[in-house]
Design a protein around this motif. Structure first.
Motif, PDB file in Angstrom:
ATOM      1  N   VAL A 106       1.188  -1.140  -0.205  1.00  0.00           N
ATOM      2  CA  VAL A 106      -0.108   0.498   0.101  1.00  0.00           C
ATOM      3  C   VAL A 106       0.790   0.758   0.043  1.00  0.00           C
ATOM      4  O   VAL A 106       1.530   1.401   0.973  1.00  0.00           O
ATOM      5  N   PHE A 107       0.789   1.770  -0.959  1.00  0.00           N
ATOM      6  CA  PHE A 107       1.950   3.090  -1.198  1.00  0.00           C
ATOM      7  C   PHE A 107       1.035   4.787  -0.582  1.00  0.00           C
ATOM      8  O   PHE A 107      -0.141   4.620  -0.526  1.00  0.00           O
TER       9      PHE A 107
ATOM     10  N   GLU B  39      -9.159   6.401  10.161  1.00  0.00           N
ATOM     11  CA  GLU B  39      -9.905   5.248   9.599  1.00  0.00           C
ATOM     12  C   GLU B  39      -9.280   4.402   9.086  1.00  0.00           C
ATOM     13  O   GLU B  39      -9.253   3.555   8.587  1.00  0.00           O
ATOM     14  N   VAL B  40      -7.894   5.191   8.525  1.00  0.00           N
ATOM     15  CA  VAL B  40      -7.256   3.846   7.136  1.00  0.00           C
ATOM     16  C   VAL B  40      -5.863   3.608   8.805  1.00  0.00           C
ATOM     17  O   VAL B  40      -5.396   2.247   8.856  1.00  0.00           O
ATOM     18  N   LEU B  41      -5.587   4.222   9.950  1.00  0.00           N
ATOM     19  CA  LEU B  41      -4.957   3.367  11.323  1.00  0.00           C
ATOM     20  C   LEU B  41      -6.296   2.510  11.853  1.00  0.00           C
ATOM     21  O   LEU B  41      -5.203   1.222  11.914  1.00  0.00           O
TER      22      LEU B  41
ATOM     23  N   THR C 180      -0.443   7.320   6.064  1.00  0.00           N
ATOM     24  CA  THR C 180      -1.659   8.012   6.151  1.00  0.00           C
ATOM     25  C   THR C 180      -0.508   9.505   6.014  1.00  0.00           C
ATOM     26  O   THR C 180      -1.430  10.602   5.981  1.00  0.00           O
ATOM     27  N   SER C 181       0.215   9.617   5.164  1.00  0.00           N
ATOM     28  CA  SER C 181       1.346  10.752   5.051  1.00  0.00           C
ATOM     29  C   SER C 181       0.685  11.715   4.414  1.00  0.00           C
ATOM     30  O   SER C 181       1.216  13.215   4.602  1.00  0.00           O
ATOM     31  N   ALA C 182      -0.407  11.284   3.773  1.00  0.00           N
ATOM     32  CA  ALA C 182      -0.725  12.260   2.418  1.00  0.00           C
ATOM     33  C   ALA C 182      -2.206  12.516   2.769  1.00  0.00           C
ATOM     34  O   ALA C 182      -3.229  13.017   2.279  1.00  0.00           O
ATOM     35  N   LEU C 183      -2.802  12.326   4.003  1.00  0.00           N
ATOM     36  CA  LEU C 183      -4.200  12.433   4.687  1.00  0.00           C
ATOM     37  C   LEU C 183      -3.911  13.100   5.275  1.00  0.00           C
ATOM     38  O   LEU C 183      -3.194  13.747   6.034  1.00  0.00           O
ATOM     39  N   ASP C 184      -5.802  14.076   5.599  1.00  0.00           N
ATOM     40  CA  ASP C 184      -6.129  15.481   6.063  1.00  0.00           C
ATOM     41  C   ASP C 184      -6.179  14.069   7.845  1.00  0.00           C
ATOM     42  O   ASP C 184      -6.380  13.125   7.413  1.00  0.00           O
TER      43      ASP C 184
ATOM     44  N   VAL D   7       5.446  -1.574   8.676  1.00  0.00           N
ATOM     45  CA  VAL D   7       4.861  -0.657   8.153  1.00  0.00           C
ATOM     46  C   VAL D   7       5.347   0.506   8.635  1.00  0.00           C
ATOM     47  O   VAL D   7       6.707   0.482   9.207  1.00  0.00           O
ATOM     48  N   VAL D   8       5.897   1.312   7.304  1.00  0.00           N
ATOM     49  CA  VAL D   8       6.930   2.999   7.716  1.00  0.00           C
ATOM     50  C   VAL D   8       5.786   3.773   8.088  1.00  0.00           C
ATOM     51  O   VAL D   8       5.052   3.902   7.341  1.00  0.00           O
ATOM     52  N   THR D   9       6.228   4.828   9.140  1.00  0.00           N
ATOM     53  CA  THR D   9       4.729   5.546   9.556  1.00  0.00           C
ATOM     54  C   THR D   9       6.131   6.220  10.457  1.00  0.00           C
ATOM     55  O   THR D   9       6.589   6.756  11.373  1.00  0.00           O
ATOM     56  N   HIS D  10       5.377   7.458  10.519  1.00  0.00           N
ATOM     57  CA  HIS D  10       5.260   8.351  11.626  1.00  0.00           C
ATOM     58  C   HIS D  10       4.618   8.891  12.392  1.00  0.00           C
ATOM     59  O   HIS D  10       5.349   9.854  13.098  1.00  0.00           O
ATOM     60  N   GLU D  11       3.667   7.425  12.399  1.00  0.00           N
ATOM     61  CA  GLU D  11       2.617   7.220  13.620  1.00  0.00           C
ATOM     62  C   GLU D  11       2.975   7.215  14.560  1.00  0.00           C
ATOM     63  O   GLU D  11       3.103   6.447  14.547  1.00  0.00           O
TER      64      GLU D  11
END
Length: 283
Positions: A95-96, A187-189, A177-181, A204-208
């Motif tokens: 998932v990109f 929702e995605v998380l 999720t980085s391109a989402l508001d 998972v590559v994440t900044h969350e």
């Protein structure tokens, strides 16, 4: 470091990175990266932007070639010239960041596309699978909508359903999720958390950081193309052993331990790799 064994530790790892090196001209994107992922485990890759996390993820399914080291998926060495990378990618969902949906297809058709064209599934069966997955991500009522009619969070959930339609053994999430508001990130998380609870193997590559702390079984910290620390979330977020990890987390508002951790908190070494395959590497 926690004494609890890692999820899936009793079996051979499903995915192993061993001294992986990747360069773009003079830029060393990956400089000897080693860690492994067990079946059923959620591994989160964290670290500054540009530290090699997304590059490593793309090496995991052969979208990027590596100059050194080995990437081994379910015993298959991706660098072996006999390996069928197309078949490997069928078993690794990705998932990109930017959804990558087909704009001329409805949500339903986007999810059906892989089973129809790659798996050669009968159309009625593909539609049943697609509708089940749309229901799983909470969007079955949007089946006939086109991507332009959906929010960013809805599009990303469609992208997750599309990847799941291939029934992968591992799911890779590249900053999903980085391109989402902010309103749609949750929702995605939530969908990703549900997958983790169901036992899906995930990288998972994440900044969350909240997600990584709550959901990950293992966290790998990157910096300048290297793994500087890895361990369970409690180690990384509460008593990191490396000062650079604490510095990175402090910039994100995390109050990592300031004192040096005891020397006994060393990170885990990668497992021994199987010998290079002597017979046909593809399956």
């Amino acid at each position: 470091m926690s004494d609890r064994p890692r999820v899936g530790h009793a079996e051979a790892p499903i995915l192993v990175f061993h001294d992986v090196e990747k360069r773009y001209g003079a830029v060393e994107a990956l400089a000897g990266v080693s860690f492994h992922v067990n079946r059923g485990e959620v591994v989160c890759l964290i670290g500054p932007s540009g530290s090699g996390k997304s590059t490593l993820l793309r090496c995991a399914n052969g979208l990027e070639t590596v100059e050194g080291g080995r990437v081994v998926f379910e015993g298959i060495d991706l660098r072996d010239p006999r390996t069928d990378l197309v078949r490997v990618r069928q078993r690794i969902g990705m998932v990109f960041q930017h959804f990558e949906l087909f704009p001329h297809m409805t949500a339903l058709r986007n999810v059906m596309a892989g089973p129809l064209t790659v798996l050669r599934m009968a159309r009625p069966d593909a539609e049943v699978r697609a509708r089940e997955l749309l229901r799983k991500v909470g969007l079955v009522e949007r089946a006939l909508n086109y991507p332009a009619e959906l929010s960013g969070g809805q599009q990303q959930r469609i992208a997750i359903a599309r990847a799941l339609a291939m029934e992968p053994d591992v799911m890779l999430f590249d900053e999903a999720t980085s391109a989402l508001d902010p309103e749609t990130i949750g929702e995605v998380l939530s969908v990703m958390k549900r997958l983790a609870d169901e036992g899906m193997t995930m990288v998972v590559v994440t900044h969350e950081m909240d997600f990584a702390k709550r959901v990950a079984d293992w966290v790998v910290v990157f910096d300048h193309g290297r793994v500087i620390e890895q361990g369970p979330p409690v180690q990384i977020f509460e008593r990191a052993t490396v000062s650079r990890t604490r510095e990175f987390l402090s910039h994100l508002g995390w109050q990592a331990a300031l004192a040096d951790a005891p020397s006994g908190a060393a990170t885990e070494s990668p497992p021994a790799l199987p010998p290079p395959p002597q017979s046909e590497a593809s399956r």
